[in-house]
Design a protein around this motif. Structure first.
Motif, PDB file in Angstrom:
ATOM      1  N   LYS A 248       9.880  15.700  34.354  1.00 46.19           N
ATOM      2  CA  LYS A 248       9.746  17.275  34.581  1.00 46.19           C
ATOM      3  C   LYS A 248       8.499  17.451  35.552  1.00 46.19           C
ATOM      4  O   LYS A 248       7.345  16.969  35.291  1.00 46.19           O
ATOM      5  CB  LYS A 248       9.511  17.713  33.112  1.00 46.19           C
ATOM      6  N   THR A 269       3.199  22.716  36.690  1.00 49.05           N
ATOM      7  CA  THR A 269       4.003  22.011  35.776  1.00 49.05           C
ATOM      8  C   THR A 269       3.217  22.130  34.425  1.00 49.05           C
ATOM      9  O   THR A 269       1.926  21.807  34.395  1.00 49.05           O
ATOM     10  CB  THR A 269       4.318  20.532  36.035  1.00 49.05           C
ATOM     11  N   GLN A 276       2.831  11.980  31.054  1.00 51.08           N
ATOM     12  CA  GLN A 276       4.124  11.490  31.282  1.00 51.08           C
ATOM     13  C   GLN A 276       4.377  10.424  31.809  1.00 51.08           C
ATOM     14  O   GLN A 276       5.179   9.453  31.396  1.00 51.08           O
ATOM     15  CB  GLN A 276       4.850  12.775  32.232  1.00 51.08           C
TER      16      GLN A 276
END
Lengths: 303, 273
Positions: A248, A269, A276
């Motif tokens: 993402k 983000t 992540q």
């Protein structure tokens, strides 16, 4: 606003018909160390020689603290480590440092204290009574750096301070610069981009005698996209890129060198990109060596 | 407080004195100088002076020194200083060419000048090195002259007063005589890469300049004025003069030195370092 310490306007220098510097115009403020990079023959040493007053420019104007290079007003205020310059082999190191201190206006006693202080700063106090010829290359370089620190100048120009040094000496030079940079602005010309990445907040790029239009900020916090550079252990590059790409917020993934990945992501983000990536590496049983925020200086400058 | 021009001049010339008298290499040169002058004083100078003393009034109307073209030796009160003067007029300019050849060249090639130039002006450096070299040579001339004085006093202590006057005259005049040579070496040193190159160029310039001007002056007498450009041009005339009369030609080396130093300063200001 920080005071401007260097002003160059339309600076040109020509060596036997070949332009070494072409129409350089820039201003530099005092503060954190500034890196000067560029390929061989780009004009870095020529620029530093002009700023130090060793070389007269073919045309253009240069001012350091408002005075032309070599002006007596700059004595004690501007110092330099000239590339490949060596001390006089006839005198001991301490004799020469004391002489330099005396020229800067110190009394003999003050010059002695200052010579010992700068030698201690470069961890060479015990070599003060040696002659320059007995020193190794690394020690000679450190002595040359020591002379540049006499009298705590406001601006120090270092031309290739770590060239030819072993890792231990490189670390010593790095700590000297870091320690002194609170009161002194350093301008460091070097090919060692990792070194400059660690020391400098601002980089000047010279190519074929031309200064690139924008000064590069090493930490660019305000940008719309950000980067993470990942050094991995041996891994399947295509699979890694594919897995990273679907995370993402990731905009783009590149693999510039073997086992090195640059992840470009949107700065807005909501999730932490480093976490992540770690999670993804863990899930796939890969191993990483290093994760760093931003692109390497080499990537920023040349790719 | 930042030191001024003269303070820097003093510091740089002091450092040059230290190089000449307090470093092993400098001391070796001084030892060589002392040995050479010891033998000059002990043999040629002493014997010639003895001959001059013995000859006075011995053979009326004939003199060996007239015969060999050294009549001027007899014009000096103290024969030892007469002979010293003739030796010194040849030796000290030659010594100057060798000793003063490396005022800036090897330091420039090594990069050492850069360390100094971060702390002083090019003018201070150029004139400081020149002054230092003149001080060293003045000390050497004085040492040789005092050696001659000792020789005079060994022969006759009553000659102290006239010998002291002779000593002052030769010292002042020799310092003046070597001024343009040292200035010429300062100019060459500012331009060339090594002391050897500077010495070679000095010999070539000296020989060819003198030769070319002599040829020009032979065909066009108006060119003879150019002889004033050659350092040491006045030395042969100077050898014919004695004691304080030698100052009659002092303007020549002074003017030559001023011109050469101005030229050297111009080169130094433009030279990449």
């Amino acid at each position: 606003m920080k005071p401007v310490i260097i002003q160059c306007q339309h600076l040109n220098h020509v060596y036997s018909g070949k332009a070494a510097l072409s129409d350089l115009s820039f201003e530099l403020e005092s503060g954190e160390p500034i890196g000067l990079v560029g390929p061989n023959g780009a004009g870095k040493t020529t620029l530093l020689s002009i700023l130090s007053g060793f070389l007269r420019p073919t045309s253009g104007a240069v001012r350091l603290f408002g005075y032309p290079p070599g002006a007596t007003q700059l004595i004690g205020k501007v110092s330099a480590l000239p590339q490949d310059a060596r001390l006089d082999p006839s005198f001991t190191i301490i004799e020469q440092l004391v002489f330099f201190g005396r020229l800067q206006g110190l009394t003999t006693q003050q010059a002695n204290l200052e010579a010992n202080r700068v030698l201690e700063a470069v961890a060479l106090k015990e070599s003060g009574h040696e002659k320059p010829l007995v020193l190794s290359h690394g020690m000679g370089k450190r002595v040359a750096i020591a002379q540049a620190l006499i009298g705590k100048p406001a601006l120090v120009l270092l031309d290739e301070p770590t060239a030819g040094l072993d890792p231990v000496n490189v670390r010593t030079v790095r700590s000297i610069i870091a320690e002194q940079s609170s009161g002194t602005t350093f301008i460091i010309s070097s090919h060692d981009l990792t070194e400059l990445d660690r020391l400098c907040q601002q980089i000047l790029l010279l190519e074929k005698g031309v200064m690139q239009s924008e000064k590069i900020r090493v930490k660019d916090q305000q940008a719309a996209t950000r980067f993470i550079t990942l050094q991995m252990e041996a891994c399947p590059a295509l699979e890694v890129m594919a897995k990273f790409q679907v995370l993402k917020g990731v905009l783009h993934v590149t693999n510039p060198q073997k086992n090195e990945f640059i992840v470009e992501y949107s700065s807005d983000t909501p999730v932490k990109m480093d976490l992540q990536l770690m999670q993804c590496i863990n899930d796939n049983h890969w191993h990483y060596r290093q994760l760093s925020h931003g692109k390497t200086l080499e990537e920023k400058l040349f790719f | 407080m930042r030191p001024g021009f003269f303070n820097h001049l003093l510091l740089i010339s002091q450092f040059e004195l230290k190089r000449a008298f307090a470093t092993p290499r400098g001391l070796l040169s001084m030892l060589t100088f002392a040995v050479v002058w010891y033998f000059i004083l002990l043999y040629p100078l002493r014997f010639t002076a003895d001959l001059l003393v013995e000859e006075k009034g011995v053979i009326k109307g004939f003199s060996f020194f007239d015969f060999i073209g050294f009549h001027s030796l007899q014009n000096w009160t103290i024969p030892e200083f007469a002979v010293f003067w003739h030796f010194a007029l040849i030796l000290f300019p030659l010594l100057s060419i060798m000793l003063a050849a490396d005022q800036t060249c090897s330091d420039r090639e090594r990069g050492t000048l850069r360390f100094i130039l971060l702390r002083t002006s090019r003018d201070c450096l150029f004139f400081g090195r020149f002054t230092g070299m003149m001080l060293i040579q003045t000390l050497l001339i004085s040492a040789a002259a005092f050696g001659t004085l000792a020789l005079v006093l060994y022969r006759d202590t009553a000659l102290f007063s006239p010998a002291l006057s002779n000593l002052s005259a030769v010292t002042v005049n020799l310092v003046l005589a070597i001024l343009p040579f040292t200035a010429m070496m300062a100019v060459l040193s500012a331009r060339v890469k090594s002391a050897r190159q500077a010495t070679t160029w000095a010999v070539l310039i000296w020989t060819f300049l003198a030769g070319i001007i002599s040829i020009l002056a032979y065909y066009l007498p108006a060119f003879s004025v150019l002889k004033y450009l050659v350092p040491g041009y006045q030395l042969s005339d100077l050898a014919q003069l004695s004691e304080w009369r030698t100052l009659q030609l002092a303007h020549i080396p002074l003017l030559q030195s001023l011109i050469l130093l101005a030229f050297g300063r111009w080169i130094m200001a433009r030279q990449p370092l």
